[in-house]
Design an enzyme around this catalytic site. Structure first.
Site, PDB file in Angstrom:
ATOM      1  N   MET A  81       0.982  -1.185   0.042  1.00 23.44           N
ATOM      2  CA  MET A  81      -0.173  -0.057  -0.120  1.00 23.44           C
ATOM      3  C   MET A  81       0.868   1.188   0.053  1.00 23.44           C
ATOM      4  O   MET A  81       1.789   1.248   0.615  1.00 23.44           O
ATOM      5  CB  MET A  81      -0.956  -0.147   1.261  1.00 23.44           C
ATOM      6  CG  MET A  81      -1.850   1.098   1.061  1.00 23.44           C
ATOM      7  SD  MET A  81      -3.005   0.986   2.600  1.00 23.44           S
ATOM      8  CE  MET A  81      -3.887  -0.305   2.016  1.00 23.44           C
ATOM      9  N   HIS A  84       1.781   4.761  -7.866  1.00 24.20           N
ATOM     10  CA  HIS A  84       0.888   5.515  -7.028  1.00 24.20           C
ATOM     11  C   HIS A  84       1.425   7.047  -6.366  1.00 24.20           C
ATOM     12  O   HIS A  84       0.523   7.712  -6.063  1.00 24.20           O
ATOM     13  CB  HIS A  84       0.370   4.688  -5.773  1.00 24.20           C
ATOM     14  CG  HIS A  84      -0.823   3.463  -6.275  1.00 24.20           C
ATOM     15  ND1 HIS A  84      -1.860   3.820  -6.917  1.00 24.20           N
ATOM     16  CD2 HIS A  84      -0.851   2.146  -5.873  1.00 24.20           C
ATOM     17  CE1 HIS A  84      -2.567   2.764  -7.134  1.00 24.20           C
ATOM     18  NE2 HIS A  84      -2.048   1.671  -6.489  1.00 24.20           N
ATOM     19  N   HIS A  92       4.284  -1.141  -9.192  1.00 24.22           N
ATOM     20  CA  HIS A  92       2.715  -0.515  -9.050  1.00 24.22           C
ATOM     21  C   HIS A  92       2.642   0.348  -7.730  1.00 24.22           C
ATOM     22  O   HIS A  92       2.022   1.329  -8.225  1.00 24.22           O
ATOM     23  CB  HIS A  92       2.112  -2.111  -8.940  1.00 24.22           C
ATOM     24  CG  HIS A  92       0.733  -1.642  -8.434  1.00 24.22           C
ATOM     25  ND1 HIS A  92      -0.332  -2.014  -9.393  1.00 24.22           N
ATOM     26  CD2 HIS A  92      -0.151  -1.183  -7.253  1.00 24.22           C
ATOM     27  CE1 HIS A  92      -1.458  -1.506  -8.739  1.00 24.22           C
ATOM     28  NE2 HIS A  92      -1.407  -1.198  -7.599  1.00 24.22           N
ATOM     29  N   GLU A  93       3.231   0.140  -6.794  1.00 26.94           N
ATOM     30  CA  GLU A  93       3.076   1.061  -5.557  1.00 26.94           C
ATOM     31  C   GLU A  93       3.982   2.406  -5.893  1.00 26.94           C
ATOM     32  O   GLU A  93       3.114   3.389  -5.522  1.00 26.94           O
ATOM     33  CB  GLU A  93       3.812   0.335  -4.269  1.00 26.94           C
ATOM     34  CG  GLU A  93       3.005  -0.823  -4.075  1.00 26.94           C
ATOM     35  CD  GLU A  93       1.565  -0.900  -3.804  1.00 26.94           C
ATOM     36  OE1 GLU A  93       0.966   0.360  -3.667  1.00 26.94           O
ATOM     37  OE2 GLU A  93       0.824  -1.750  -3.886  1.00 26.94           O
ATOM     38  N   GLU A 130      -5.670   2.518  -9.579  1.00 26.09           N
ATOM     39  CA  GLU A 130      -5.072   0.927  -9.752  1.00 26.09           C
ATOM     40  C   GLU A 130      -5.101   0.562 -11.235  1.00 26.09           C
ATOM     41  O   GLU A 130      -4.128  -0.155 -11.316  1.00 26.09           O
ATOM     42  CB  GLU A 130      -6.425   0.123  -9.112  1.00 26.09           C
ATOM     43  CG  GLU A 130      -6.532   0.574  -7.607  1.00 26.09           C
ATOM     44  CD  GLU A 130      -5.270   0.619  -6.696  1.00 26.09           C
ATOM     45  OE1 GLU A 130      -4.189  -0.145  -7.150  1.00 26.09           O
ATOM     46  OE2 GLU A 130      -5.113   0.945  -5.536  1.00 26.09           O
TER      47      GLU A 130
END
Length: 597
Positions: free
Chosen positions: A21, A57, A53-54, A76
């Site tokens: 996260m 963000h 991916h993180e 996402e």
């Protein structure tokens, strides 16, 4: 665009409920990504994909934040897609779309066919409703749809539009209309139809090739729950020359409503042996092979040189198993025959996992023992040729340990004790525990083996693995003990998940049947007292899909859903598990019919 925060940290948390996260300048990660046993390069690739991916963000989520949960996909889907795009630039693992086609796209495709299917962008009333939207459709299908858009408008144009969107809304909130406005300004294209068809509609379209006396044509099949879309794709064709499947020049096709079909005079006399719609996997569709193409694929798929084209075919064959059109054991046989030619060990691992599931879950129950024996024989043959100490050898060994029969306890005991039967491959804790669980679920005595394995791996991973093994024992007393331990102890969520992983095992249907009624009672009693994470995990992991009374379970499920006594996110899990049980019944019937032919 430059990184906007003053620092960038990774924090690994014990028993973290998520894979990872993001927070501004900091990413929290599950400690399982600090590998403590032997892993393949593909496991490292997947870890790198999560990290990218993180990191994405930091821009899509933190630098520009969705205005409300309706646009969760802006976070996402972009992060998922950018992890694939960045892979060849930021890592040594090469292009990422082939692996994405093998692993991610089938999950999105299956989610699109469930009764809980929803659009990528969903009107969301509150944060509780938002919880239901975290899943394959927003992440994986969202990434696939963005990939198709980028290919259509051109990657340079797409990137320019995305940069404009980020600059315009930096340190603020944005939504769908803001992204579309930026892309429209740069590309000059009207994207309203694309938004309507791909972001605001649920379901997946099916594309198939038809051969008849009138020639060859490609069609977008009419489906009651899915509106037709404007599709563009590349159709691949291959001729078998005796040793290889030789590609012809692919054809670009459009399938637009209302007709949704196109004649293919390019592939007339002689017709190709193998036709693959969406051969480059750019369009997000479900591909159905015609009978001649399917037969060619089952005989000769490894003769196709293009790994992306093979990925599309592997996905189509797996869909046929789940749709009840291809016997599960035929799929497993194809994996043993053609999987050995897949050079990417991550692809091989995905195929072996599906072959194992095909045999254990989707095959006719009366034929499972002989199917497992055939799979074990094929894996042993390939292990004999695998490079000493290679990732391929490890992947094959793991698969073999998972399918050997109850007469192989001595072999499994050697693995648990660290005596490797494979030259060059050291037995690590993970392989030991796989062997312990297999001995346990097949009825062997594991008391001494547990002591050996725990001595070699005394940490939290070892303790959780021991819980799984003990719950996997095929006795009423062991199942009762595991059930009581699950609900009555003070175990963490990760430990309870480990118990549930052992409780429900294929081949133990008679033992699990009495727990079906208790499942419904317990699920309802947990509502309001248990955390939602455990409630959802319990609903999925212990849904009674492995019993001797499938029909009764389906009826009980319908009655339970009609009352709806749980949060919507948990009821969604139950609906999905019911759908999977229906798939299991259909697949087993197909496999049984195939055995009679």
């Amino acid at each position: 665009m430059p990184y906007q925060f003053g620092k960038y940290d990774h924090v690994f948390a014990p028993e973290y409920a998520f894979g990872g996260m993001e927070h501004p300048g900091c990413v929290t990660l599950n400690e399982r990504f600090l590998f403590r046993h032997r892993v393949t390069d593909d496991a490292r690739r997947r870890r790198a994909s999560l990290l990218m991916h993180e990191m994405a963000h930091m821009w899509f989520g933190d630098y520009v934040t969705m205005r409300w949960w309706d646009d969760l996909w802006l976070n996402e889907a972009f992060a998922t897609m950018l992890a694939v795009v960045a892979q060849p630039e930021a890592t040594s693992y090469g292009e990422g779309w082939t692996s994405f086609t093998h692993v991610d796209v089938p999950l999105a495709r299956r989610a699109d066919q469930l009764p809980t299917s929803h659009a990528i962008r969903v009107r969301t009333a509150d944060t509780d409703a938002a919880r239901s939207n975290f899943g394959p459709i927003v992440y994986r299908r969202g990434a696939a749809v963005l990939h198709e858009l980028a290919e259509r408008v051109g990657w340079d144009t797409f990137v320019a539009g995305v940069r404009s969107y980020l600059r315009t809304h930096a340190w603020g909130n944005a939504g769908l209309d803001d992204l579309v406005a930026a892309l429209r300004e740069v590309s000059g294209e009207d994207l309203d139809r694309w938004v309507d068809e791909w972001l605001l509609r649920s379901g997946i379209n099916t594309v198939a090739v038809r051969r008849d006396t009138g020639g060859v044509r490609i069609v977008q099949e009419a489906e009651p729950r899915v509106e037709p879309r404007h599709l563009r794709m590349r159709l691949g064709a291959f001729d078998h020359d005796g040793t290889a499947l030789v590609p012809r020049t692919p054809v670009e096709v459009t399938l637009d409503p209302p007709g949704c079909a196109r004649e293919l005079p390019e592939f007339g006399d002689p017709e190709p042996d193998l036709l693959i719609p969406n051969v480059d996997a750019v369009s997000h569709v479900k591909t159905v092979l015609d009978p001649r193409s399917r037969d060619t694929a089952l005989r000769s798929l490894s003769a196709v040189d293009d790994p992306r084209a093979r990925a599309v075919v592997w996905g189509a064959l797996w869909d046929e198993v789940q749709d009840g059109r291809l016997p599960a054991r035929d799929y497993a046989s194809a994996v043993l025959t053609h999987g050995r030619s897949e050079r990417d060990v991550g692809v091989l691992e995905a195929l072996l996992d599906r072959a194992s599931r095909a045999v254990w879950v989707y095959a006719d129950r009366a034929r499972v023992p002989e199917a497992l024996e055939a799979m074990a024989h094929g894996l042993r043959e390939q292990l004999a040729d695998a490079g000493y100490g290679s990732d391929r050898q490890l992947a094959l060994a793991r698969a073999l340990v998972g399918v050997v029969g109850a007469d192989e306890h001595a072999f499994l005991g050697d693995v648990v004790c660290g005596r490797s039967p494979w030259p060059g491959l050291e037995v690590d804790p993970d392989l030991r525990w796989r062997a312990v669980v297999r001995v346990a679920e097949s009825g062997g005595d594991i008391d001494e083996l547990l002591e050996v394995a725990l001595e070699a791996d005394p940490g939290d991973y070892g303790r959780r693995s021991a819980l799984t093994a003990e719950a996997a024992r095929p006795s009423a007393a062991a199942k009762e003990k595991a059930w009581t331990r699950l609900l009555g102890g003070d175990h963490s969520l990760a430990e309870r998940q480990a118990i549930m992983a052992g409780l429900r095992k294929p081949g133990q249907e008679a033992l699990l049947t009495p727990f079906a009624g208790r499942y419904w009672q317990t699920l309802e009693s947990l509502a309001g007292t248990a955390e939602v994470e455990f409630l959802s995990a319990f609903a999925r992991a212990l849904y009674p899909c492995l019993t001797d009374d499938d029909k009764g379970v389906l009826e009980a499920t319908d009655e339970f859903l009609a009352r709806g006594p749980l949060p919507s996110s948990v009821l969604k899990v139950v609906r999905e598990e019911r759908a999977e049980l229906a798939v299991v019944r259909t697949a087993r019937a197909c496999d049984a019919a195939g055995a009679r032919r």
